[in-house]
Design a protein around this motif. Structure first.
Motif: not given
Length: 537
Positions: A138, A279, A341, A344, A431
């Motif tokens: 992440l 995420v 997403g 993160a 993302t």
């Protein structure tokens, strides 16, 4: 001899992990600025150009920062001034700084684990913990996106504060003062640093040697002494809250759209946890299950090792509580992340404590077989997921680099024809952030070459708050017969980093902005751009 061999293997694995991480980051360095980067880069250069750098930095530490109500992050702002001075408008120079900060934070994880274990030489578990953080899946949103540097700086300060706190011999000696200075650095970088005093106490309890006498009573005195030594850090935290209250009218809240949880409600907490699922789900899909299962498997193995060594609470439960607590603090203050997403970076700090929790229990094992088996499984899984998570940022950066000169060329063509162009660009690409908060700066000098026809084209995103006002203004221009409006959407082609400006033909006049917008979104979702605008479907 056996110990040296295990240490050598762990060192090699960690250094290879660092190389893999840097190689993946380097793949993004040739891309353009993304999202908030654009406004922050322009802001830093404007401050330097107006020759008010020192006054600006002083104001950043003593006043409410103007870019976002609730931000008190002067250390991060100072880092952008430094980057602007050495990198100018070259994105690669800025991104190298983020990659080096991620490398530094992994080294700080290593130092903290070594300090906790209390040995002269760096143990294998410290190297493996650093490797796990360098490959943390992440991490890309913080290690690649320039605007997320706040998180990296805050974590650096937190790790140094904890390590120096363990190095102290008495209250207010050199190491303790360095710890408090690092805490100040963290608090002025980003809000997650408010966890630092609690984490300082946790690492102190983890590193505390077990009393010679059995039972719980012998623990009371040492634990109280550790609590006493954390009090100066708690006093600094209180002063920080008072300052935030003075500057912003509230002590904790950062984003107005996210309300801190006032009362514990299991249903609300469950909803918020579900809000963070993208995420993992969006970047990794069904492979997210493999990642989660691997982490849980290593944690379970560490729990058994710690239990057999008689240090279950110190070596396993408390480090895991630090990791879970850093993530839980996000749930308390945020309702979730976006469905794409994106977000993160909120769990960047958690990554460091998770890396420690994963490998610290093995420091107390009598044999290294379980440690190396877990590392052999975990690190490749992390590396693969890190590569997957980094790829959208590479593609978005390359797409932005290709888009900007196309906008310049299109503006010149439109000007020659007496026309005006309106371009719809995606907020995010998969993302990774893309055009969000960058619309106004994408045509300014520095990011793109200065050109006299920038006023002939405008970029907007689907959910820009003032988009209707833009449409109404454009309607006044076109209805007055001054210029003909041409509309486009941005189609980002995956892998090769190219984009296309796809023409969109509309029949609804702009004096009906709501109907016009509905027709445009419908046309976009039926065009080649549709895959870049999933929220419009």
């Amino acid at each position: 001899m056996d110990r040296e061999r295990h240490t050598r293997a762990a060192t090699t694995a960690a250094l290879f992990s660092a190389v893999v991480m840097l190689a993946l980051c380097a793949g993004t360095w040739s891309g353009g600025f993304l999202g908030d980067d654009v406004s922050l880069v322009h802001h830093a250069h404007r401050v330097i150009g107006e020759q008010r750098t020192l006054a600006y930095l002083f104001g950043a530490f003593t006043q409410a920062e103007g870019l976002q109500n609730g931000f008190y992050r002067p250390t991060g702002l100072a880092s952008w001034i430094v980057s602007a001075l050495h990198a100018g408008y070259e994105p690669a120079g800025w991104r190298v700084g983020n990659a080096l900060l991620h490398l530094l934070n992994g080294w700080l994880v290593l130092r903290l684990v070594r300090r906790i274990v209390g040995v002269d030489r760096t143990p294998p578990v410290a190297w493996f913990a650093a490797a796990a953080f360098w490959l943390y899946p992440l991490a890309p949103e913080a290690s690649v996106w320039i605007a997320a540097r706040f998180d990296q700086l805050a974590l650096a300060g937190m790790l140094v504060a904890c390590e120096r706190h363990l190095a102290r011999h008495r209250v207010f000696d050199g190491a303790h003062l360095a710890s408090l200075l690092a805490l100040t650095f963290a608090l002025t970088s980003k809000e997650p640093a408010i966890l630092t005093p609690g984490l300082m106490l946790v690492v102190s309890l983890v590193a505390m040697p077990a009393p010679a006498m059995p039972g719980w009573r012998p623990w009371i005195g040492p634990v109280l002494r550790e609590v006493r030594d954390v009090l100066p850090a708690l006093a600094m935290l209180v002063a920080y809250f008072v300052l935030r209250r003075h500057l912003f009218g509230h002590a904790v809240q950062v984003y107005e759209v996210h309300a801190p949880l006032q009362v514990f409600d299991f249903g609300i907490v469950t909803q918020r946890l579900a809000g963070f699922a993208p995420v993992l789900v969006q970047p990794f899909g069904t492979w997210a299950g493999v990642l989660v299962a691997t982490v849980l498997g290593v944690l379970a193995t560490g729990a058994m090792v710690a239990r057999q060594a008689g240090c279950f609470v110190r070596a396993w439960l408390l480090p895991l509580a630090a990791a879970v607590g850093s993530a839980a603090a996000i749930v308390v203050h945020f309702t979730g992340v976006e469905t794409t997403g994106f977000g993160a970076r909120l769990f960047y700090v958690t990554g460091a404590w998770l890396a420690i929790a994963l490998f610290l229990p093995f420091a107390y094992a009598t044999r290294h077989r379980a440690l190396h088996a877990c590392a052999t499984i975990l690190l490749p899984v992390f590396a693969i997921h890190l590569a997957v998570a980094t790829q959208p940022w590479r593609e978005a950066g390359l797409a932005m680099r290709d888009l900007l000169p196309r906008l310049v060329a299109k503006a010149g063509t439109l000007h020659a024809r007496g026309e005006f162009g309106l371009v719809l660009a995606a907020d995010t690409l998969h993302t990774a952030t893309f055009a969000r908060n960058a619309q106004g700066g994408m045509g300014q000098g520095g990011v793109v070459p200065v050109h006299p026809h920038a006023g002939s084209i405008m970029v907007t995103t689907p959910f820009e708050p003032v988009v209707v006002e833009h449409f109404e203004r454009l309607g006044g221009i076109t209805l007055a017969g001054e210029r003909t409006l041409r509309t486009y959407c941005v189609d980002a082609l995956p892998w090769n980093g190219e984009v296309r400006l796809v023409p969109i033909t509309l029949s609804t006049p702009l004096d009906q902005p709501a109907a016009w917008w509905r027709e445009w979104t419908a046309a976009v979702t039926a065009s080649a751009c549709a895959d870049d605008f999933p929220d419009l479907r």
